[in-house]
Design an enzyme around this catalytic site. Structure first.
Site, PDB file in Angstrom:
ATOM      1  CE  LYS A  22       2.228  10.449   7.484  1.00 40.14           C
ATOM      2  NZ  LYS A  22       2.185   9.372   6.191  1.00 40.14           N
ATOM      3  CG  ASN A  23       1.052  11.555   2.899  1.00 44.80           C
ATOM      4  OD1 ASN A  23       2.356  11.181   4.485  1.00 44.80           O
ATOM      5  ND2 ASN A  23      -0.275  11.680   3.951  1.00 44.80           N
ATOM      6  NE  ARG A  92       2.343  -0.036   1.646  1.00 41.69           N
ATOM      7  CZ  ARG A  92       1.964   0.059   0.796  1.00 41.69           C
ATOM      8  NH1 ARG A  92       2.149   2.001   0.741  1.00 41.69           N
ATOM      9  NH2 ARG A  92       2.394  -0.341  -0.111  1.00 41.69           N
ATOM     10  CB  CYS A 116      -0.001  -1.421   6.890  1.00 42.53           C
ATOM     11  SG  CYS A 116      -0.936  -0.035   6.782  1.00 42.53           S
ATOM     12  NE  ARG A 121      -1.139   1.443   2.588  1.00 42.51           N
ATOM     13  CZ  ARG A 121      -0.683   2.714   3.516  1.00 42.51           C
ATOM     14  NH1 ARG A 121      -0.994   2.251   4.450  1.00 42.51           N
ATOM     15  NH2 ARG A 121      -0.201   3.575   2.851  1.00 42.51           N
ATOM     16  N   PRO A 122      -1.354  -3.191  -1.432  1.00 45.21           N
ATOM     17  CG  PRO A 122      -2.619  -3.551  -3.447  1.00 45.21           C
ATOM     18  CD  PRO A 122      -2.011  -3.445  -1.449  1.00 45.21           C
ATOM     19  CB  ILE A 123       3.717  -2.832  -4.223  1.00 46.53           C
ATOM     20  CG1 ILE A 123       3.933  -3.789  -3.554  1.00 46.53           C
ATOM     21  CG2 ILE A 123       3.273  -1.704  -2.097  1.00 46.53           C
ATOM     22  CD1 ILE A 123       5.508  -3.804  -3.805  1.00 46.53           C
ATOM     23  CG  ASP A 124      -0.968  -4.198  -8.422  1.00 45.61           C
ATOM     24  OD1 ASP A 124      -1.050  -3.663  -6.654  1.00 45.61           O
ATOM     25  OD2 ASP A 124      -2.274  -4.361  -8.620  1.00 45.61           O
ATOM     26  CG  ASP A 305      -4.439  10.535   3.800  1.00 46.57           C
ATOM     27  OD1 ASP A 305      -3.772  10.975   4.047  1.00 46.57           O
ATOM     28  OD2 ASP A 305      -4.676   9.158   4.528  1.00 46.57           O
ATOM     29  CB  ILE A 327      -8.585   5.200  -0.424  1.00 48.10           C
ATOM     30  CG1 ILE A 327      -9.820   6.664  -0.758  1.00 48.10           C
ATOM     31  CG2 ILE A 327      -7.118   5.355  -0.616  1.00 48.10           C
ATOM     32  CD1 ILE A 327      -8.989   6.559  -2.475  1.00 48.10           C
ATOM     33  NE  ARG A 399       3.842   5.242  10.890  1.00 47.21           N
ATOM     34  CZ  ARG A 399       2.914   4.510  10.491  1.00 47.21           C
ATOM     35  NH1 ARG A 399       2.736   3.216  10.402  1.00 47.21           N
ATOM     36  NH2 ARG A 399       3.794   5.107   8.889  1.00 47.21           N
TER      37      ARG A 399
HETATM   38  C1  EPZ Z   1      -0.870   7.603   0.195  1.00 49.79           C
HETATM   39  O1  EPZ Z   1      -0.670   6.255   0.714  1.00 49.79           O
HETATM   40  C2  EPZ Z   1      -0.351   8.604   1.621  1.00 49.79           C
HETATM   41  N1  EPZ Z   1       0.428   7.957   2.238  1.00 49.79           N
HETATM   42  C3  EPZ Z   1      -1.423   8.235   2.095  1.00 49.79           C
HETATM   43  O2  EPZ Z   1      -1.368   8.778   3.935  1.00 49.79           O
HETATM   44  C4  EPZ Z   1      -2.640   8.460   1.534  1.00 49.79           C
HETATM   45  O3  EPZ Z   1      -3.810   7.943   2.638  1.00 49.79           O
HETATM   46  C5  EPZ Z   1      -3.029   7.432   0.838  1.00 49.79           C
HETATM   47  O4  EPZ Z   1      -2.089   8.300  -0.441  1.00 49.79           O
HETATM   48  C6  EPZ Z   1      -3.762   8.028  -0.855  1.00 49.79           C
HETATM   49  O5  EPZ Z   1      -4.123   9.692  -0.271  1.00 49.79           O
HETATM   50  C7  EPZ Z   1       1.965   8.762   1.916  1.00 49.79           C
HETATM   51  O6  EPZ Z   1       2.129   9.078   1.082  1.00 49.79           O
HETATM   52  C8  EPZ Z   1       3.191   8.226   2.751  1.00 49.79           C
HETATM   53  P1  EPZ Z   1      -2.157   5.187  -2.493  1.00 49.79           P
HETATM   54  P2  EPZ Z   1      -0.140   5.157  -0.652  1.00 49.79           P
HETATM   55  O7  EPZ Z   1      -0.697   4.010  -3.653  1.00 49.79           O
HETATM   56  O8  EPZ Z   1       0.968   6.082  -1.868  1.00 49.79           O
HETATM   57  C9  EPZ Z   1      -4.379   0.979  -4.018  1.00 49.79           C
HETATM   58  C10 EPZ Z   1      -1.211   9.504   6.300  1.00 49.79           C
HETATM   59  O9  EPZ Z   1      -2.400   8.995   7.297  1.00 49.79           O
HETATM   60  N2  EPZ Z   1      -2.795   0.608  -4.098  1.00 49.79           N
HETATM   61  O10 EPZ Z   1      -2.586   6.002  -3.345  1.00 49.79           O
HETATM   62  O11 EPZ Z   1       0.460   3.924  -0.170  1.00 49.79           O
HETATM   63  C11 EPZ Z   1      -3.765   0.795  -2.810  1.00 49.79           C
HETATM   64  O12 EPZ Z   1      -4.311  -0.424  -1.828  1.00 49.79           O
HETATM   65  C12 EPZ Z   1      -1.056   7.999   4.955  1.00 49.79           C
HETATM   66  O13 EPZ Z   1      -0.534  10.377   5.979  1.00 49.79           O
HETATM   67  C13 EPZ Z   1      -2.704  -0.756  -5.226  1.00 49.79           C
HETATM   68  O14 EPZ Z   1      -4.325  -1.492  -5.355  1.00 49.79           O
HETATM   69  O15 EPZ Z   1      -1.549   4.769  -1.572  1.00 49.79           O
HETATM   70  C14 EPZ Z   1      -5.409   1.744  -2.139  1.00 49.79           C
HETATM   71  O16 EPZ Z   1      -6.357   1.315  -2.143  1.00 49.79           O
HETATM   72  C15 EPZ Z   1      -2.332   6.692   5.183  1.00 49.79           C
HETATM   73  N3  EPZ Z   1      -1.498  -1.615  -5.505  1.00 49.79           N
HETATM   74  C16 EPZ Z   1      -5.145   2.809  -3.391  1.00 49.79           C
HETATM   75  O17 EPZ Z   1      -4.678   2.177  -4.279  1.00 49.79           O
HETATM   76  C17 EPZ Z   1      -0.692  -0.154  -5.894  1.00 49.79           C
HETATM   77  O18 EPZ Z   1       0.554  -1.237  -6.625  1.00 49.79           O
HETATM   78  C18 EPZ Z   1      -4.302   3.873  -3.304  1.00 49.79           C
HETATM   79  O19 EPZ Z   1      -2.545   4.034  -2.806  1.00 49.79           O
HETATM   80  C19 EPZ Z   1      -0.632   0.403  -4.892  1.00 49.79           C
HETATM   81  C20 EPZ Z   1      -1.855   1.369  -4.202  1.00 49.79           C
END
Ligand code: EPZ
Length: 418
Positions: A22-23, A92, A116, A121-124, A305, A327, A399
């Site tokens: 999926k990822n 998201r 979510c 889940r910020p995107i900063d 995960d 995380i 999902r």
């Molecule tokens: C990916 O999510 C995966 N999703 C997640 O899988 C997985 O748990 C996660 O990576 C960690 O491995 C997909 O690939 C579609 P991150 P992602 O950005 O990219 C913070 C599942 O169940 N952060 O590595 O959203 C965030 O809040 C899903 O398959 C910021 O602060 O994860 C988190 O605490 C769930 N600012 C940490 O970083 C940002 O701009 C890691 O998030 C982006 C992230």
């Protein structure tokens, strides 16, 4: 929403082929918008998140065909740079479409994904990186408007090795002028899969899988055909299902090294594991041992995960365990449901650390899935609980798992989706 009806007590025994990740499919589908030619992708998981991503591609003008587990996308005639709000709110991780559309059209409008089930889940990191590449980003009524006269390669250091931010930068930098260097990049296998796909399309990227990814801008891309990697989390989920039902399994079509952190923890609980070139064999012990401390980390550490699934295991293991999620602040919503099944879990005030005292067995009852992996962990709990368990909100599990009930039934479980 659908619900799983599970009668506990059957052993998980047999062999299972693991589907595509999926990822991996989500960022790869987001990346095809860069290509004006045809993209053929094999081993596609037919899960609801895949269909959301297909809807987004169609909404911006791509022609998409799904034949079995192969997707054929022609993104020549994209005529819309606005990603519809619905799918982004629903999934998201659709934010991953930002980088590709901005990279090719230098303009994109996308709904702010918001939080979510797992938390804010910020995107900063994503926004800051796009600005560093030369984009201007404004927010209007919950939408992000991004534009760039041109994108210029630069050095981007991530405060945290974010998977999504690393992927968005890779996509936005494919056509950028010059070289983009991402330091403190995420090292997940799905990043390597995305790099391999993009390079097969004619991009020039190296370093994926390490903490430094380098993208050299190119002018053109070409048609591509590619098979995505297997889903390490589904494989890990079925290994745990076997361990908690005193079973024996061979998971096939996997890349064992992707599961090193998972299999080493399963060995700690007393499981017997053998790895082969593209399969893993597991035999469960009579009684599982507790793990003094299980902490989640970015890859190659133990994956967030797999945290909920391991909680199912530890809730019936012999002894006390501590599980520390690092995380996502919203990762532990399933614990209250576990306790309805008789699990002895204390979630500390930080909401991230749980103390688990293993019990002899869980008791079947009606529980509710609140997110994807928490839902999967409740299905696993039903497999080993005494009596009947109903897991409501099955759509959360769908999902990320292609018919988990069919797979588990094939392996001996007494489970139906109704
Ligand atoms: C990916 O999510 C995966 N999703 C997640 O899988 C997985 O748990 C996660 O990576 C960690 O491995 C997909 O690939 C579609 P991150 P992602 O950005 O990219 C913070 C599942 O169940 N952060 O590595 O959203 C965030 O809040 C899903 O398959 C910021 O602060 O994860 C988190 O605490 C769930 N600012 C940490 O970083 C940002 O701009 C890691 O998030 C982006 C992230």
């Amino acid at each position: 929403m659908g619900e799983y009806l599970i009668k506990g007590g059957n052993k998980i025994i047999g062999e299972i082929d693991i589907c595509g990740a999926k990822n991996s499919i989500l960022p790869i589908l987001a990346s095809v918008v860069l290509n004006e030619n045809e993209s053929i992708i094999h081993n596609v998981p037919k899960i609801s998140d895949t269909f959301v991503a297909i809807d987004i591609l169609k909404s911006i003008g791509c022609k998409v065909e799904l034949k079995g587990s192969t997707i054929i996308v022609n993104s020549k005639d994209i005529n819309n740079i606005e990603v519809p709000a619905g799918p982004v709110r629903e999934m998201r991780s659709s934010i991953i479409f930002l980088g590709g559309i901005l990279g090719r059209f230098k303009k994109v409008k996308i709904s702010y994904p918001g939080g979510c089930e797992l938390g804010a889940r910020p995107i900063d990191f994503h926004i800051k990186a796009m600005r560093q590449l030369g984009a201007t980003i404004t927010e209007e009524q919950g939408f992000l408007m991004c534009e760039a006269k041109k994108l210029i390669g630069t050095r981007i250091n991530l405060d945290f090795p974010s998977v999504g931010a690393t992927q968005n930068i890779m996509l936005a930098a494919v056509f950028a002028k010059g070289e983009t260097i991402i330091s403190n990049a995420a090292k997940e296998p799905e990043i390597v899969d995305l790099q391999n796909f993009l390079n097969a399309m004619g991009a020039s990227i190296k370093g994926a899988g390490t903490d430094m990814v380098v993208i050299s801008g190119v002018q053109k891309l070409k048609a591509v055909e590619y098979k995505i990697m297997p889903d390490r989390i589904i494989a890990g989920t079925y290994l745990v299902a076997t361990s908690i039902t005193n079973g024996e399994i061979l998971v096939k079509d996997v890349i064992p090294e992707h599961l090193n952190a998972i299999t080493s923890k399963l060995i700690e609980t007393g499981c017997d594991i053998k790895t082969f070139e593209n399969s893993i064999w597991l035999k469960a012990p009579e009684r599982l041992r507790a793990i003094h401390r299980l902490k989640t980390y970015p890859y190659p550490g133990f994956p967030t995960d797999m945290g909920p699934q391991f909680m199912t295991l530890l809730s019936i293991a012999n002894g006390n365990s501590i599980v520390e999620e690092t995380i996502f602040e919203g990762r532990n919503k399933h614990i209250s449901e576990f306790m309805r099944m008789g699990a002895n879990i204390v979630l500390l005030k930080d909401g991230m650390t749980s103390l688990i005292t293993g019990v002899k067995n869980l008791n079947g009852t009606t529980v509710m899935a609140k997110d994807l992996r928490g839902g999967a962990s409740l299905v696993l709990a039903g497999l080993c609980a005494e009596g009947e368990t109903i897991v409501q909100n099955a759509s959360f599990v769908e999902r990320g798992y292609e018919h988990i009930e069919k797979d588990l039934k094939k392996l001996g479980a007494n489970i139906v989706l109704r």
